[in-house]
Design a protein around this motif. Sequence first.
Motif, PDB file in Angstrom:
ATOM      1  N   PHE A  56      10.112 -29.036 -18.853  1.00  0.00           N
ATOM      2  CA  PHE A  56      10.134 -30.528 -18.174  1.00  0.00           C
ATOM      3  C   PHE A  56       9.530 -30.858 -18.041  1.00  0.00           C
ATOM      4  O   PHE A  56       9.291 -32.369 -18.259  1.00  0.00           O
ATOM      5  CB  PHE A  56      10.311 -29.889 -16.054  1.00  0.00           C
ATOM      6  N   LYS A  57       8.114 -30.376 -17.846  1.00  0.00           N
ATOM      7  CA  LYS A  57       6.941 -31.076 -17.414  1.00  0.00           C
ATOM      8  C   LYS A  57       7.025 -31.509 -19.258  1.00  0.00           C
ATOM      9  O   LYS A  57       6.327 -32.961 -19.020  1.00  0.00           O
ATOM     10  CB  LYS A  57       5.685 -29.543 -17.466  1.00  0.00           C
ATOM     11  N   VAL A  58       6.964 -31.365 -20.247  1.00  0.00           N
ATOM     12  CA  VAL A  58       6.631 -31.983 -21.605  1.00  0.00           C
ATOM     13  C   VAL A  58       8.030 -32.961 -21.578  1.00  0.00           C
ATOM     14  O   VAL A  58       7.196 -34.228 -21.791  1.00  0.00           O
ATOM     15  CB  VAL A  58       6.738 -30.825 -22.222  1.00  0.00           C
ATOM     16  N   MET A  59       8.902 -33.254 -21.407  1.00  0.00           N
ATOM     17  CA  MET A  59       9.722 -33.839 -21.788  1.00  0.00           C
ATOM     18  C   MET A  59       9.969 -35.296 -19.917  1.00  0.00           C
ATOM     19  O   MET A  59       9.897 -36.361 -20.083  1.00  0.00           O
ATOM     20  CB  MET A  59      11.567 -33.671 -21.292  1.00  0.00           C
ATOM     21  N   GLN A  60       9.245 -34.899 -18.859  1.00  0.00           N
ATOM     22  CA  GLN A  60       8.301 -35.678 -18.202  1.00  0.00           C
ATOM     23  C   GLN A  60       7.364 -36.556 -17.778  1.00  0.00           C
ATOM     24  O   GLN A  60       7.154 -37.535 -17.298  1.00  0.00           O
ATOM     25  CB  GLN A  60       8.792 -34.939 -16.922  1.00  0.00           C
ATOM     26  N   GLY A  61       6.554 -36.132 -19.136  1.00  0.00           N
ATOM     27  CA  GLY A  61       5.422 -36.451 -19.214  1.00  0.00           C
ATOM     28  C   GLY A  61       4.816 -37.077 -20.514  1.00  0.00           C
ATOM     29  O   GLY A  61       4.252 -37.465 -20.397  1.00  0.00           O
ATOM     30  N   THR A  62       5.927 -37.076 -21.410  1.00  0.00           N
ATOM     31  CA  THR A  62       5.944 -38.241 -22.547  1.00  0.00           C
ATOM     32  C   THR A  62       7.109 -39.098 -22.605  1.00  0.00           C
ATOM     33  O   THR A  62       8.012 -39.099 -21.557  1.00  0.00           O
ATOM     34  CB  THR A  62       6.270 -36.729 -23.411  1.00  0.00           C
ATOM     35  N   PRO A  63       6.353 -40.664 -22.818  1.00  0.00           N
ATOM     36  CA  PRO A  63       7.230 -41.482 -23.211  1.00  0.00           C
ATOM     37  C   PRO A  63       8.897 -41.654 -23.460  1.00  0.00           C
ATOM     38  O   PRO A  63       8.928 -40.891 -24.772  1.00  0.00           O
ATOM     39  CB  PRO A  63       6.781 -42.273 -23.613  1.00  0.00           C
ATOM     40  N   LEU A  64       9.701 -41.997 -22.881  1.00  0.00           N
ATOM     41  CA  LEU A  64      10.565 -42.181 -23.829  1.00  0.00           C
ATOM     42  C   LEU A  64      11.004 -42.413 -25.019  1.00  0.00           C
ATOM     43  O   LEU A  64      11.533 -41.928 -26.194  1.00  0.00           O
ATOM     44  CB  LEU A  64      12.262 -42.435 -22.771  1.00  0.00           C
ATOM     45  N   LEU A  65      10.166 -43.347 -25.458  1.00  0.00           N
ATOM     46  CA  LEU A  65      10.152 -44.103 -26.679  1.00  0.00           C
ATOM     47  C   LEU A  65       9.454 -42.751 -27.664  1.00  0.00           C
ATOM     48  O   LEU A  65       9.791 -42.864 -28.430  1.00  0.00           O
ATOM     49  CB  LEU A  65       9.068 -45.359 -26.516  1.00  0.00           C
ATOM     50  N   MET A  66       8.564 -41.677 -27.132  1.00  0.00           N
ATOM     51  CA  MET A  66       7.845 -41.249 -27.757  1.00  0.00           C
ATOM     52  C   MET A  66       8.595 -40.218 -28.609  1.00  0.00           C
ATOM     53  O   MET A  66       9.229 -39.405 -29.395  1.00  0.00           O
ATOM     54  CB  MET A  66       6.771 -41.059 -27.632  1.00  0.00           C
ATOM     55  N   GLN A  67       9.810 -40.082 -28.104  1.00  0.00           N
ATOM     56  CA  GLN A  67      10.750 -38.501 -27.508  1.00  0.00           C
ATOM     57  C   GLN A  67      11.748 -39.307 -28.725  1.00  0.00           C
ATOM     58  O   GLN A  67      12.114 -38.818 -29.601  1.00  0.00           O
ATOM     59  CB  GLN A  67      11.195 -38.330 -26.304  1.00  0.00           C
ATOM     60  N   ILE A  68      12.451 -40.816 -28.232  1.00  0.00           N
ATOM     61  CA  ILE A  68      13.172 -41.207 -29.359  1.00  0.00           C
ATOM     62  C   ILE A  68      12.562 -41.354 -30.982  1.00  0.00           C
ATOM     63  O   ILE A  68      13.271 -40.667 -32.081  1.00  0.00           O
ATOM     64  CB  ILE A  68      13.643 -42.690 -29.209  1.00  0.00           C
ATOM     65  N   PHE A  69      11.024 -41.760 -31.406  1.00  0.00           N
ATOM     66  CA  PHE A  69      10.239 -41.602 -32.237  1.00  0.00           C
ATOM     67  C   PHE A  69      10.064 -39.789 -33.206  1.00  0.00           C
ATOM     68  O   PHE A  69      10.356 -40.104 -34.801  1.00  0.00           O
ATOM     69  CB  PHE A  69       9.000 -41.934 -32.138  1.00  0.00           C
ATOM     70  N   MET A  70       9.825 -39.384 -32.350  1.00  0.00           N
ATOM     71  CA  MET A  70      10.321 -38.105 -32.568  1.00  0.00           C
ATOM     72  C   MET A  70      11.638 -37.121 -33.395  1.00  0.00           C
ATOM     73  O   MET A  70      11.301 -36.708 -34.380  1.00  0.00           O
ATOM     74  CB  MET A  70       9.785 -37.409 -31.232  1.00  0.00           C
ATOM     75  N   ALA A  71      12.399 -37.355 -32.377  1.00  0.00           N
ATOM     76  CA  ALA A  71      13.277 -37.199 -33.139  1.00  0.00           C
ATOM     77  C   ALA A  71      13.897 -38.154 -34.239  1.00  0.00           C
ATOM     78  O   ALA A  71      14.553 -37.633 -35.063  1.00  0.00           O
ATOM     79  CB  ALA A  71      14.378 -38.073 -31.955  1.00  0.00           C
ATOM     80  N   PHE A  72      13.543 -39.720 -34.464  1.00  0.00           N
ATOM     81  CA  PHE A  72      14.193 -40.510 -35.861  1.00  0.00           C
ATOM     82  C   PHE A  72      12.786 -40.116 -36.894  1.00  0.00           C
ATOM     83  O   PHE A  72      13.341 -39.487 -37.886  1.00  0.00           O
ATOM     84  CB  PHE A  72      13.684 -41.599 -35.313  1.00  0.00           C
ATOM     85  N   ALA A  88      19.226 -41.360 -32.393  1.00  0.00           N
ATOM     86  CA  ALA A  88      18.994 -41.657 -30.695  1.00  0.00           C
ATOM     87  C   ALA A  88      19.833 -40.772 -29.857  1.00  0.00           C
ATOM     88  O   ALA A  88      18.841 -40.650 -28.530  1.00  0.00           O
ATOM     89  CB  ALA A  88      19.261 -43.085 -30.721  1.00  0.00           C
ATOM     90  N   ALA A  89      20.829 -40.135 -29.924  1.00  0.00           N
ATOM     91  CA  ALA A  89      21.370 -39.302 -29.076  1.00  0.00           C
ATOM     92  C   ALA A  89      21.125 -38.241 -28.723  1.00  0.00           C
ATOM     93  O   ALA A  89      20.599 -38.283 -27.131  1.00  0.00           O
ATOM     94  CB  ALA A  89      22.928 -39.469 -29.462  1.00  0.00           C
ATOM     95  N   ALA A  90      20.476 -37.411 -29.343  1.00  0.00           N
ATOM     96  CA  ALA A  90      19.974 -36.396 -29.567  1.00  0.00           C
ATOM     97  C   ALA A  90      18.201 -36.650 -28.633  1.00  0.00           C
ATOM     98  O   ALA A  90      18.096 -35.758 -27.584  1.00  0.00           O
ATOM     99  CB  ALA A  90      18.588 -35.417 -31.017  1.00  0.00           C
ATOM    100  N   ALA A  91      17.602 -37.611 -28.634  1.00  0.00           N
ATOM    101  CA  ALA A  91      16.641 -37.703 -27.531  1.00  0.00           C
ATOM    102  C   ALA A  91      17.042 -37.669 -26.732  1.00  0.00           C
ATOM    103  O   ALA A  91      16.511 -37.666 -25.454  1.00  0.00           O
ATOM    104  CB  ALA A  91      15.648 -39.079 -29.009  1.00  0.00           C
ATOM    105  N   LEU A  92      17.544 -38.867 -26.200  1.00  0.00           N
ATOM    106  CA  LEU A  92      18.154 -39.533 -25.274  1.00  0.00           C
ATOM    107  C   LEU A  92      18.961 -38.067 -24.517  1.00  0.00           C
ATOM    108  O   LEU A  92      18.842 -37.491 -23.637  1.00  0.00           O
ATOM    109  CB  LEU A  92      19.567 -40.322 -25.188  1.00  0.00           C
ATOM    110  N   SER A  93      19.317 -37.217 -24.772  1.00  0.00           N
ATOM    111  CA  SER A  93      20.363 -35.753 -24.576  1.00  0.00           C
ATOM    112  C   SER A  93      18.809 -35.158 -23.760  1.00  0.00           C
ATOM    113  O   SER A  93      18.994 -33.969 -22.928  1.00  0.00           O
ATOM    114  CB  SER A  93      21.113 -35.229 -25.658  1.00  0.00           C
ATOM    115  N   LEU A  94      18.418 -34.496 -25.069  1.00  0.00           N
ATOM    116  CA  LEU A  94      17.509 -33.891 -24.658  1.00  0.00           C
ATOM    117  C   LEU A  94      16.122 -34.604 -23.307  1.00  0.00           C
ATOM    118  O   LEU A  94      16.554 -33.709 -21.799  1.00  0.00           O
ATOM    119  CB  LEU A  94      15.894 -33.709 -25.735  1.00  0.00           C
TER     120      LEU A  94
END
Lengths: 216, 261
Positions: A56-72, A88-94
């Motif tokens: 929770f802490k990691v996902m809530q403490g990092t920007p969604l855009l960076m999570q999308i970049f990571m997944a991509f 995109a679907a993987a990043a948004l799901s997580l």
Amino acid sequence: MRELTSNELLYIAGAMRWTILLSLVSLACGMLGGLILALARTSHVRVLRLSVVAYFKVMQGTPLLMQIFMAFFLPGVFGFDVNPFLAAAAALSLHASAFLGDIWRGCIEEVPKGQREAARALALPYIVTTLWVIIPQAVRLAVPPSVGFLVQLIKGTSLTALVGFVEITRAAQIVNNATFKPFVIFSFVCACYFIVCWPLSLFSRYLEGRMRIPSH
Amino acid sequence: MKKLQQAADTKANRELQSEAIIRLSGVGKWYGQFQVLRDIDLAVRKGERIVVCGPSGSGKSTMIRCINRLEEHQQGKIVVDGIELNSNIRNIDEIRKEVGMVFQHFNLFPHLTILQNCTLAPIWVRHMRKSDAEKVAMHYLERVKIPEQANKYPGQLSGGQQQRVAIARALCMNPKIMLFDEPTSALDPEMVKEVLDTMVSLAEEGMTMLCVTHEMGFARQVADRVIFMDAGQIVETNSPEQFFNNPRHDRSKLFLKQLLH
């Protein structure tokens, strides 16, 4: 320069189907993940609780855009070719699972302590208590914040435009590059998002009313 | 010959009766540094009605909550219906099946109807068919005199009615023992009687009961023994007659005096 005609606007509106599809897929996966995470977060197993908190802490403490970049970009590091939709679907799901999981954890904990005690005193097994006593009461508390998050998620899909997934925002950028009418085009995009998101809050209020427990 | 037989029968009866269905020996419990139960010894015979009273914070609720393991004791031994309470989950469940509990705040399931409240455990724990569970539930709802409310929700009932449903819900599991944790403390005064009447009729049928309550009329009427607790200890165990008219301990005297004023 190209003229901005109804054809261009139709093209943009048509790309909304990808926005909606992406939202639905992420919502479905996010809800499943969120439910599991919420139950793990409220379980008696310490290791489970702590690892979920860390997630929770990691996902809530990092920007969604960076999570999308990571997944991509991350699979590319290992030589895998990724489909932008899947990334995109993987990043948004997580992302959704972390937020919904935390929202639902709160709702589960909001169910009065006496409810669980009564279930224990009746020797009800954990699974029966969860499905018949706790979740039905938690769901009623969860509707408004969950729908609120869903609206955030739909709007959040616009960030996937940055990895080249052609949903409505990306389609609008493409049209804008050719026609250069940003004000008209992006106002139109806003209206499209609004048309999808506004009924959801109405639906939320309707659900709340329907699920109200009768009392005097 | 017949006389001998009779004598033997009554002796067997007495032995049966003297067999403790609940036995607490040397039970201790702490919340952090604070000791809430100190060396509790208590044996309850089958069919015995016990009223537990004492000032708030004296550990009386904690004690009865240890009996069905809503609270965990850290010292001593608790045996219920021949099963020792330890961390064995199967033991805990076996005991909970035989021990009904009624709470101060009813703790009915608000999203389920009265009938569903009463049938949930029989269906999932006793594995009864739904129709059979409903028959049993209606039987007990009639006993607590509210069969006509079966399809309503708890929030549509008065406090007294809700507490009677809570009693019926516990009885539907056909328990051997009933624990009452201040069942009338959260009720409006005019609703106390209907709940106490239900408890009296249950006592008259020979149910083993442990009641934490300050209803002294109830204690006089049905209790075989009154237990007075203070600071986590059992200070006095006495017959209701003796306890109210002639308490042995100064602490009990003070408590009774405060109760009367």
